[in-house]
Design an enzyme around this catalytic site. Structure first.
Site, PDB file in Angstrom:
ATOM      1  N   ASP A  34       0.844  -1.341  -0.083  1.00 42.55           N
ATOM      2  CA  ASP A  34      -0.021   0.001  -0.088  1.00 42.55           C
ATOM      3  C   ASP A  34       0.904   1.230   0.084  1.00 42.55           C
ATOM      4  O   ASP A  34       1.996   1.172   0.697  1.00 42.55           O
ATOM      5  CB  ASP A  34      -1.089   0.089   1.425  1.00 42.55           C
ATOM      6  CG  ASP A  34      -2.089   1.237   1.204  1.00 42.55           C
ATOM      7  OD1 ASP A  34      -3.257   0.702   1.120  1.00 42.55           O
ATOM      8  OD2 ASP A  34      -2.037   2.251   1.259  1.00 42.55           O
ATOM      9  N   ILE A  35       0.567   2.269  -0.782  1.00 40.30           N
ATOM     10  CA  ILE A  35       1.158   3.324  -0.945  1.00 40.30           C
ATOM     11  C   ILE A  35       1.238   4.339   0.433  1.00 40.30           C
ATOM     12  O   ILE A  35       1.939   5.133   0.770  1.00 40.30           O
ATOM     13  CB  ILE A  35       0.755   4.317  -1.967  1.00 40.30           C
ATOM     14  CG1 ILE A  35       1.921   5.232  -2.672  1.00 40.30           C
ATOM     15  CG2 ILE A  35      -0.640   5.118  -1.611  1.00 40.30           C
ATOM     16  CD1 ILE A  35       1.517   5.845  -4.175  1.00 40.30           C
ATOM     17  N   ASN A  92     -12.795  -2.935   2.281  1.00 39.71           N
ATOM     18  CA  ASN A  92     -13.919  -1.776   2.222  1.00 39.71           C
ATOM     19  C   ASN A  92     -14.943  -1.761   1.210  1.00 39.71           C
ATOM     20  O   ASN A  92     -14.191  -1.959   0.038  1.00 39.71           O
ATOM     21  CB  ASN A  92     -13.156  -0.705   2.407  1.00 39.71           C
ATOM     22  CG  ASN A  92     -12.265  -0.402   3.834  1.00 39.71           C
ATOM     23  OD1 ASN A  92     -12.762  -0.853   4.901  1.00 39.71           O
ATOM     24  ND2 ASN A  92     -11.057   0.087   3.708  1.00 39.71           N
ATOM     25  N   GLU A 100     -12.125   3.808  -1.262  1.00 41.79           N
ATOM     26  CA  GLU A 100     -11.625   4.969  -2.195  1.00 41.79           C
ATOM     27  C   GLU A 100     -11.271   4.626  -3.440  1.00 41.79           C
ATOM     28  O   GLU A 100     -11.346   5.358  -4.325  1.00 41.79           O
ATOM     29  CB  GLU A 100     -10.501   5.551  -1.133  1.00 41.79           C
ATOM     30  CG  GLU A 100     -10.726   6.268  -0.206  1.00 41.79           C
ATOM     31  CD  GLU A 100      -9.548   6.899   0.534  1.00 41.79           C
ATOM     32  OE1 GLU A 100      -8.328   6.373   0.508  1.00 41.79           O
ATOM     33  OE2 GLU A 100      -9.504   7.860   1.561  1.00 41.79           O
ATOM     34  N   VAL A 101     -10.979   3.235  -3.625  1.00 43.45           N
ATOM     35  CA  VAL A 101     -10.501   2.961  -4.865  1.00 43.45           C
ATOM     36  C   VAL A 101     -11.624   1.751  -5.273  1.00 43.45           C
ATOM     37  O   VAL A 101     -11.567   0.704  -4.638  1.00 43.45           O
ATOM     38  CB  VAL A 101      -9.012   2.188  -5.083  1.00 43.45           C
ATOM     39  CG1 VAL A 101      -8.676   1.753  -6.408  1.00 43.45           C
ATOM     40  CG2 VAL A 101      -7.921   3.218  -4.605  1.00 43.45           C
ATOM     41  N   HIS A 105      -9.945  -4.640  -3.571  1.00 41.10           N
ATOM     42  CA  HIS A 105      -8.580  -4.901  -2.754  1.00 41.10           C
ATOM     43  C   HIS A 105      -9.102  -5.372  -1.358  1.00 41.10           C
ATOM     44  O   HIS A 105      -9.877  -4.935  -0.679  1.00 41.10           O
ATOM     45  CB  HIS A 105      -7.804  -3.709  -2.843  1.00 41.10           C
ATOM     46  CG  HIS A 105      -8.629  -2.470  -2.432  1.00 41.10           C
ATOM     47  ND1 HIS A 105      -9.483  -1.592  -2.992  1.00 41.10           N
ATOM     48  CD2 HIS A 105      -8.375  -1.566  -1.320  1.00 41.10           C
ATOM     49  CE1 HIS A 105      -9.701  -0.628  -2.421  1.00 41.10           C
ATOM     50  NE2 HIS A 105      -9.196  -0.576  -1.388  1.00 41.10           N
ATOM     51  N   HIS A 107      -6.984  -5.838   2.198  1.00 40.54           N
ATOM     52  CA  HIS A 107      -5.782  -5.278   2.770  1.00 40.54           C
ATOM     53  C   HIS A 107      -5.278  -6.319   3.822  1.00 40.54           C
ATOM     54  O   HIS A 107      -6.113  -6.940   4.536  1.00 40.54           O
ATOM     55  CB  HIS A 107      -6.618  -3.976   3.708  1.00 40.54           C
ATOM     56  CG  HIS A 107      -6.955  -2.668   3.029  1.00 40.54           C
ATOM     57  ND1 HIS A 107      -6.126  -1.540   2.860  1.00 40.54           N
ATOM     58  CD2 HIS A 107      -8.159  -2.682   2.667  1.00 40.54           C
ATOM     59  CE1 HIS A 107      -6.728  -0.619   2.379  1.00 40.54           C
ATOM     60  NE2 HIS A 107      -8.159  -1.104   2.050  1.00 40.54           N
TER      61      HIS A 107
HETATM   62  P1  DGP Z   1      -9.724   1.668   0.448  1.00 42.24           P
HETATM   63  O1  DGP Z   1      -9.910   2.809   1.469  1.00 42.24           O
HETATM   64  O2  DGP Z   1     -10.047   0.468   1.108  1.00 42.24           O
HETATM   65  O3  DGP Z   1     -10.376   1.968  -0.718  1.00 42.24           O
HETATM   66  O4  DGP Z   1      -8.050   1.676   0.517  1.00 42.24           O
HETATM   67  C1  DGP Z   1      -7.497   2.392  -0.636  1.00 42.24           C
HETATM   68  C2  DGP Z   1      -6.063   2.009  -0.444  1.00 42.24           C
HETATM   69  O5  DGP Z   1      -5.142   2.148  -1.609  1.00 42.24           O
HETATM   70  C3  DGP Z   1      -5.350   3.075   0.509  1.00 42.24           C
HETATM   71  O6  DGP Z   1      -4.896   2.327   1.824  1.00 42.24           O
HETATM   72  C4  DGP Z   1      -4.157   3.737  -0.384  1.00 42.24           C
HETATM   73  C5  DGP Z   1      -4.006   2.770  -1.324  1.00 42.24           C
HETATM   74  N1  DGP Z   1      -3.429   3.356  -2.562  1.00 42.24           N
HETATM   75  C6  DGP Z   1      -4.306   4.383  -3.368  1.00 42.24           C
HETATM   76  N2  DGP Z   1      -3.545   4.693  -4.555  1.00 42.24           N
HETATM   77  C7  DGP Z   1      -2.481   3.867  -4.535  1.00 42.24           C
HETATM   78  C8  DGP Z   1      -1.420   3.750  -5.469  1.00 42.24           C
HETATM   79  O7  DGP Z   1      -1.215   4.367  -6.538  1.00 42.24           O
HETATM   80  N3  DGP Z   1      -0.419   2.483  -5.312  1.00 42.24           N
HETATM   81  C9  DGP Z   1      -0.611   1.881  -4.138  1.00 42.24           C
HETATM   82  N4  DGP Z   1       0.272   0.914  -4.026  1.00 42.24           N
HETATM   83  N5  DGP Z   1      -1.664   1.946  -3.132  1.00 42.24           N
HETATM   84  C10 DGP Z   1      -2.498   3.009  -3.377  1.00 42.24           C
END
Ligand code: DGP
Length: 133
Positions: A34-35, A92, A100-101, A105, A107
């Protein structure tokens, strides 16, 4: 529910259009760091197929894709040496969960004691929220 949009960040990572710090890649899944890590180890495991969230995936993915994703979750945790110390798995779905995405995914969090399952957030006072029967 939302329609899948293949311009989302994780779709671009799958297509190799954006970089990721990869942990594992299999036929059906990809795991990468995760970033914005919320624990010393914070990895995301995603299906390669176009699924918006857990709801879409559990309704529409094939049995092979579902097995492939969950096998990859376990395999990633083993590769990251999280089994003995312990880890947490969560996903989520939509607004209340703060998704958010919009590509499913999972975690994986670990590397330190993680405390109670939910911290913070807008939790109603005692007695106003009831676990569904
Ligand atoms: P959620 O709230 O469950 O949708 O978490 C989205 C997660 O995605 C958050 O922990 C940050 C991660 N994230 C967002 N953009 C990127 C990216 O470009 N690369 C990576 N590796 N993680 C990302």
């Amino acid at each position: 529910m939302f329609k899948y949009d293949d311009t989302n960040i994780f779709a671009k990572i799958i297509r190799g259009k954006l970089p990721s710090d990869k942990v594992l890649e299999t036929e059906h899944a990809l795991a990468f760091h995760d970033i914005n890590p919320q624990a010393p180890i914070h990895v995301l495991v995603i299906p390669k197929g176009p699924y918006v969230s857990m709801d879409d995936f559990t309704a529409n993915a094939s049995a092979e894709e579902i097995v492939g994703l969950w096998r990859a979750v376990g395999e990633a945790a083993r590769l990251l040496d999280l089994v003995e110390g312990g880890y947490r798995v969560m996903s989520n779905h939509s607004a209340n969960a703060h998704q958010e995405v919009f590509h499913l995914h999972i975690h994986i969090l670990g590397g330190r004691p993680l405390g109670p399952m939910l911290e913070g957030g807008d939790i109603p006072p005692n007695g106003t929220w009831h676990r569904p029967a």
